[in-house]
Design a protein around this motif. Sequence first.
Motif, short mmCIF file in Angstrom:
data_model
loop_
_atom_site.label_atom_id
_atom_site.label_comp_id
_atom_site.label_asym_id
_atom_site.label_seq_id
_atom_site.Cartn_x
_atom_site.Cartn_y
_atom_site.Cartn_z
N UNK A 103 -4.08 9.35 4.97
CA UNK A 103 -3.81 8.19 5.82
C UNK A 103 -3.31 7.04 4.98
N UNK A 104 -2.26 6.36 5.44
CA UNK A 104 -1.70 5.23 4.70
C UNK A 104 -1.46 4.06 5.63
N UNK A 123 -2.50 2.44 10.69
CA UNK A 123 -2.63 3.53 9.72
C UNK A 123 -1.94 4.78 10.29
N UNK A 124 -1.10 5.42 9.46
CA UNK A 124 -0.42 6.64 9.87
C UNK A 124 -0.76 7.75 8.90
N UNK A 125 -0.57 8.95 9.34
CA UNK A 125 -0.88 10.11 8.52
C UNK A 125 0.39 10.63 7.85
N UNK A 126 0.30 11.00 6.59
CA UNK A 126 1.44 11.53 5.84
C UNK A 126 1.74 12.94 6.36
N UNK A 159 6.19 1.42 4.66
CA UNK A 159 4.89 1.57 4.01
C UNK A 159 4.94 1.27 2.52
N UNK A 160 6.14 1.15 1.96
CA UNK A 160 6.28 0.90 0.52
C UNK A 160 6.24 -0.58 0.20
#
Length: 355
Positions: free
Chosen positions: A339-340, A29-32, A295-296
């Motif tokens: 978070x994504x 998970x990463x933060x935008x 992430x897409x």
Amino acid sequence: MAPSMSACKRSEAKAEPVSKEDPVVHASVVQVTEQAMPEYLTLIGTLRANQESDIAADASGKVLATFVERGQAVRKGESLARLDSRAAVISVSATEAQSNQVKANLEQAQRECERVKHLLETSAISQAEYDRTTSQCSSTQWSLAAAEAQHENARKLLGDSNLRAPFDGVIGERYVSVGQYVKPETKVASIYAPDPLRLELTVPEAQAGMIQPDMKLTFSVTAFGDEKFSGTVRYVSPHIRESSRDLVVEAIVPNPGPKGKDGKPAGVGKLRPGMFATAKLLLSEHPVPAVPVSALKREGITARIFAVVDGRANERLVQVGEEKGGLIAVVSGINRGDGIVAEPGPDIRDGVRIQ
């Protein structure tokens, strides 16, 4: 007393197994964050030669020889075709003889003018006789000028019988063959300079105010798929075309090809005049929410991202912008700080628990 049926059912219900806990999927998970991402104006256009010419015969006569073919590189001054020059040679000889004869007449007239000048000073002749003689000197001078002009014209016609390239370039078409009779307006060959090229673009009136010289652009052509080429806006039309309500701009595009031993072009590059191009003109860069391209999840024109909300995947439809350095701008659908899931796999779906 025998137990009732309702009691049996209650016993069976208590014996049913308890449902298992929702599965947990491990994911990165990463933060935008906000990044400076480019903003482009997408345009369509056509590649054209920076310098091109249809070479006319500029003389009359039968074609005796041709020396070029389509696609052949030529140097400035190189012979392209030769016409029958026999009539031109005769004309040069005749006008040269006429010029020499008038020169001799002028020399004799000048000597006569010097003689009558001395006679006038000694009152041996009248002023009227002197004027008649000197006017003959002047008319002979003008006759010489006319004769020399005719001689130069004859020499030009002789030179025009050998058709030459006006600049370094590549032959696009050869229009004549040996034995064909040509006139001054007959097209003999076409030539264009292959490097650089011009990319002619049309800008809608609404975006015309965004265009300035020296802006950078990238473009692609169908023949080379996703390969990108670059150019710089050089020429901007001063007016909007009334018929189409657009602005014409031209970008200079490098198109290097093979070089000869002298360092000059010996062929054409990848790009060719007439190719249809889709261009992106860089307008500016400004901070916007950006996520890794990985992430897409794309399905045709639809793009999805899985945000992580309260420990669960939350599927969102997003509108994306331009890419840069492995990141892609997100115009709508997520916000800075969300978070994504960085690389959603097949087990990531809406509502699944994320660890």
